[in-house]
Write an enzyme that holds these catalytic residues in place. Structure first.
Site, PDB file in Angstrom:
ATOM      1  N   ASP A 308       0.707  -1.290  -0.052  1.00 41.46           N
ATOM      2  CA  ASP A 308      -0.164   0.143   0.149  1.00 41.46           C
ATOM      3  C   ASP A 308       0.397   0.947   0.386  1.00 41.46           C
ATOM      4  O   ASP A 308       1.579   1.521   1.190  1.00 41.46           O
ATOM      5  CB  ASP A 308      -0.608   0.106   1.500  1.00 41.46           C
ATOM      6  N   ASN A 316      -1.901  12.612  -4.696  1.00 40.48           N
ATOM      7  CA  ASN A 316      -2.712  13.995  -4.876  1.00 40.48           C
ATOM      8  C   ASN A 316      -3.037  15.136  -4.291  1.00 40.48           C
ATOM      9  O   ASN A 316      -3.353  15.592  -5.729  1.00 40.48           O
ATOM     10  CB  ASN A 316      -4.390  12.704  -4.638  1.00 40.48           C
ATOM     11  N   ASP A 325      -0.978   9.544 -10.536  1.00 43.12           N
ATOM     12  CA  ASP A 325      -1.858   7.942 -11.650  1.00 43.12           C
ATOM     13  C   ASP A 325      -0.742   7.386 -12.215  1.00 43.12           C
ATOM     14  O   ASP A 325      -0.408   6.126 -12.820  1.00 43.12           O
ATOM     15  CB  ASP A 325      -2.810   8.089 -12.702  1.00 43.12           C
ATOM     16  N   GLU A 351      -5.227   2.384  -4.540  1.00 43.68           N
ATOM     17  CA  GLU A 351      -3.256   2.162  -4.273  1.00 43.68           C
ATOM     18  C   GLU A 351      -2.883   1.491  -3.770  1.00 43.68           C
ATOM     19  O   GLU A 351      -1.252   1.320  -3.094  1.00 43.68           O
ATOM     20  CB  GLU A 351      -2.760   3.317  -4.165  1.00 43.68           C
TER      21      GLU A 351
HETATM   22  P1  GH3 Z   1      -1.800   5.506   3.676  1.00 41.72           P
HETATM   23  O1  GH3 Z   1      -0.447   6.073   4.214  1.00 41.72           O
HETATM   24  O2  GH3 Z   1      -2.652   5.102   5.323  1.00 41.72           O
HETATM   25  O3  GH3 Z   1      -2.480   3.943   3.357  1.00 41.72           O
HETATM   26  O4  GH3 Z   1      -2.243   6.239   3.648  1.00 41.72           O
HETATM   27  P2  GH3 Z   1      -2.942   7.251   1.937  1.00 41.72           P
HETATM   28  O5  GH3 Z   1      -3.938   8.655   1.420  1.00 41.72           O
HETATM   29  O6  GH3 Z   1      -2.088   6.746   0.893  1.00 41.72           O
HETATM   30  O7  GH3 Z   1      -4.333   6.153   1.941  1.00 41.72           O
HETATM   31  P3  GH3 Z   1      -5.694   6.741   1.670  1.00 41.72           P
HETATM   32  O8  GH3 Z   1      -6.541   5.139   1.136  1.00 41.72           O
HETATM   33  O9  GH3 Z   1      -6.658   7.611   2.691  1.00 41.72           O
HETATM   34  O10 GH3 Z   1      -6.166   7.297   0.047  1.00 41.72           O
HETATM   35  C1  GH3 Z   1      -6.081   6.797  -0.580  1.00 41.72           C
HETATM   36  C2  GH3 Z   1      -5.649   7.387  -2.078  1.00 41.72           C
HETATM   37  O11 GH3 Z   1      -5.974   6.892  -2.797  1.00 41.72           O
HETATM   38  C3  GH3 Z   1      -7.215   8.009  -1.974  1.00 41.72           C
HETATM   39  C4  GH3 Z   1      -7.926   7.637  -3.883  1.00 41.72           C
HETATM   40  O12 GH3 Z   1      -8.372   9.256  -4.020  1.00 41.72           O
HETATM   41  C5  GH3 Z   1      -6.651   7.269  -4.042  1.00 41.72           C
HETATM   42  N1  GH3 Z   1      -6.610   6.690  -5.383  1.00 41.72           N
HETATM   43  C6  GH3 Z   1      -7.458   5.463  -5.297  1.00 41.72           C
HETATM   44  N2  GH3 Z   1      -7.205   5.186  -6.663  1.00 41.72           N
HETATM   45  C7  GH3 Z   1      -6.596   5.621  -7.592  1.00 41.72           C
HETATM   46  C8  GH3 Z   1      -6.225   5.930  -8.592  1.00 41.72           C
HETATM   47  O13 GH3 Z   1      -6.278   5.439  -9.980  1.00 41.72           O
HETATM   48  N3  GH3 Z   1      -5.838   7.389  -8.879  1.00 41.72           N
HETATM   49  C9  GH3 Z   1      -5.438   8.261  -8.224  1.00 41.72           C
HETATM   50  N4  GH3 Z   1      -4.324   9.139  -8.241  1.00 41.72           N
HETATM   51  N5  GH3 Z   1      -5.679   8.672  -7.110  1.00 41.72           N
HETATM   52  C10 GH3 Z   1      -6.243   7.063  -6.924  1.00 41.72           C
HETATM   53 MG    MG Z   2      -2.403   4.219   1.105  1.00 42.05          MG
HETATM   54 MG    MG Z   3      -5.045   1.543   0.962  1.00 39.14          MG
END
Ligand code: GH3
Ligand code: MG
Ligand code: MG
Length: 448
Positions: A308, A316, A325, A351
């Site tokens: 992760d 983002n 991305d 992610e």
């Molecule tokens: P942690 O270190 O605890 O994992 O925090 P994090 O910010 O990585 O985790 P969190 O679950 O808070 O956020 C994950 C983010 O990933 C939220 C979502 O918008 C983003 N995300 C998910 N899929 C995609 C994608 O395909 N592209 C992009 N750019 N962002 C994505």
């Molecule tokens: Mg994460």
């Molecule tokens: Mg996650």
């Protein structure tokens, strides 16, 4: 390191003979071959039936025409007898009771003349047909004139000329169940199921009555000739089938490769995550099930590593979704490039990524995860303002047989990942034991 432009196959490699190209070509070939065989069989059978029906119809109509030609000959004979009976010569000879004259007339016409109790002249020997005309005066019969026609070859030739028949067909005269002309004279003529056998040769046969007691005409054609009628059709049918099959073989060989490639690409697209080119969640789940079954059967290890990206939301937020991305795309080849051919890297969701490592115990999984963690820490992408954006990731690993089902394996790996996050991120935690960055022992996750 492998890149997205040369993605490895998501499925393990298979034997040469089982390649999709050969299988697709073989499948098309066998399918068309079977289809053609069925078509040829049906057409052939129909042609055979049509032939037999046509022969039967032609012979039946031939026999009917022959019977009416015979009736015409008979009425001709009747007319001749009538003419003779009404001829002046004969009538004068009878009135004058001129026996010598009657004898001369009877001999000239092969006639039998009965007059005044005497019979003059001999008829032709049987089998024959006869016709009698009477000479009467004042209601009294003075004489009877009888003419005969032999039921033989000459008569048959006469009838045959007036009868349209297939080229290999002929006519047979039958009287009292025996052949009297046109076949083996004297032999039994028994028609059974539309067939008759003379010698050892079977014939298709149709008969018609001639209006003379116990006499009929048969129109016959050798069964071999009837069957031979369809030979040229069958030959053409077979040539067409063989040519079609050859054409299909050619097409299958020529198109098989590009088609198989196209199908391969479509299948590949259905199995890949579109953003990263890694295996999608469905393939991950299927492979996990398959590998767990295999490990269970062969008593081997299986490791699952969940990855992760740390603080991805802030990537983002700070650099935009597109930059996020880009980061995901840059992470993918680092994951897949660190694995063996039989391992699988896939996008687990968002992610998060998952690595399936058959034959790998927790201790090895930890080493591999650590290598990837270090490699990931070096990955950077260029942000919107030209800045270098780097990421780290946390890893949670678990193994079979310590976790005996797919659900518990995922749960254990997830728990280890959660622990890695709680312990400060950018680290590897293994279910049942953990190592900090740099190889220092750090946390032990106890399975629930
Ligand atoms: P942690 O270190 O605890 O994992 O925090 P994090 O910010 O990585 O985790 P969190 O679950 O808070 O956020 C994950 C983010 O990933 C939220 C979502 O918008 C983003 N995300 C998910 N899929 C995609 C994608 O395909 N592209 C992009 N750019 N962002 C994505
Ligand atoms: Mg994460
Ligand atoms: Mg996650």
């Amino acid at each position: 390191m492998k890149t997205l432009h040369s993605p490895r196959a998501l499925r393990p490699p298979r034997g040469r003979l089982q390649t999709p190209v050969i299988r697709a070509a073989l499948f098309v070939f066998v399918l068309v071959g079977a289809l053609l065989a069925a078509i040829v069989f049906t057409l052939n059978r129909n042609a055979h039936r049509t032939n037999a029906q046509q022969a039967s119809t032609e012979l039946a109509s031939g026999a009917r025409v022959a019977a009416s030609a015979f009736a015409a000959v008979r009425s001709d004979l009747r007319a001749q007898a009538g003419q003779l009976a009404t001829s002046l010569d004969l009538q004068r000879a009878i009135v004058a009771n001129d026996r010598a004259a009657i004898q001369r007339i009877a001999a000239r016409h092969h006639a039998r003349i009965e007059a005044r109790g005497d019979t003059t002249g001999e008829l032709l020997a049987p089998p024959r047909i006869t016709s009698t005309a009477t000479i009467a005066q004042g209601g009294q019969v003075l004489a009877r004139v009888t003419l005969a026609l032999p039921l033989g070859k000459t008569l048959l030739t006469l009838i045959r000329e007036a009868t349209p028949l297939p080229s290999h067909a002929s006519l047979v005269l039958v009287q009292g169940g025996r052949v009297i002309a046109g076949g083996p004279i004297g032999s039994t003529a028994l028609v059974k199921d539309g067939r008759i056998v003379f010698g050892s040769t079977p014939f298709e046969a149709k008969s018609a009555l001639l209006g003379v007691a116990g006499t009929s005409v048969l129109a016959i054609e050798p069964v071999s000739a009837v069957e031979a009628r369809g030979v040229s059709y069958r030959r053409r049918l077979l040539i067409a089938a063989v040519l079609t099959l050859a054409l299909v073989a050619g097409l299958a060989t020529r198109l098989g490769r590009p088609l198989a490639r196209m199908f391969g690409e479509l299948t590949d697209q259905a199995e890949r995550d579109s953003l990263t080119g890694l295996a999608n969640r469905r393939v991950l789940d299927e492979r996990l099930e398959e590998e767990l079954d295999r490990s269970r059967r062969y008593g081997t290890h299986l490791a699952l590593i969940l990855v992760d990206i740390d603080n991805f939301k802030s990537v983002n937020d700070r650099y935009g979704h597109q930059c996020g991305d880009e980061v995901l795309r840059a992470v993918a080849p680092v994951l897949s490039g660190s694995l063996r051919e039989l391992d699988l890297a896939g996008r687990f969701g968002g992610e998060e990524f998952a690595l399936v490592l058959p034959g790998t115990a927790a201790v090895s999984a930890r080493r591999i995860a650590e290598q990837i963690r270090r490699a990931l820490a070096k990955v950077t992408v260029v942000g919107p303002a030209g800045e270098l954006v780097g990421v780290t990731a946390s890893f949670g690993a678990a193994e079979f047989p310590a976790n005996a089902s797919v659900a518990s394996l995922i749960e254990a790996a997830d728990r280890a990942l959660y622990q890695a996050k709680r312990d400060g991120k950018d680290r590897v935690v293994v279910d049942g034991g953990a190592v900090a960055p740099g190889g220092r022992e750090q946390t032990v996750v106890t399975p629930a």
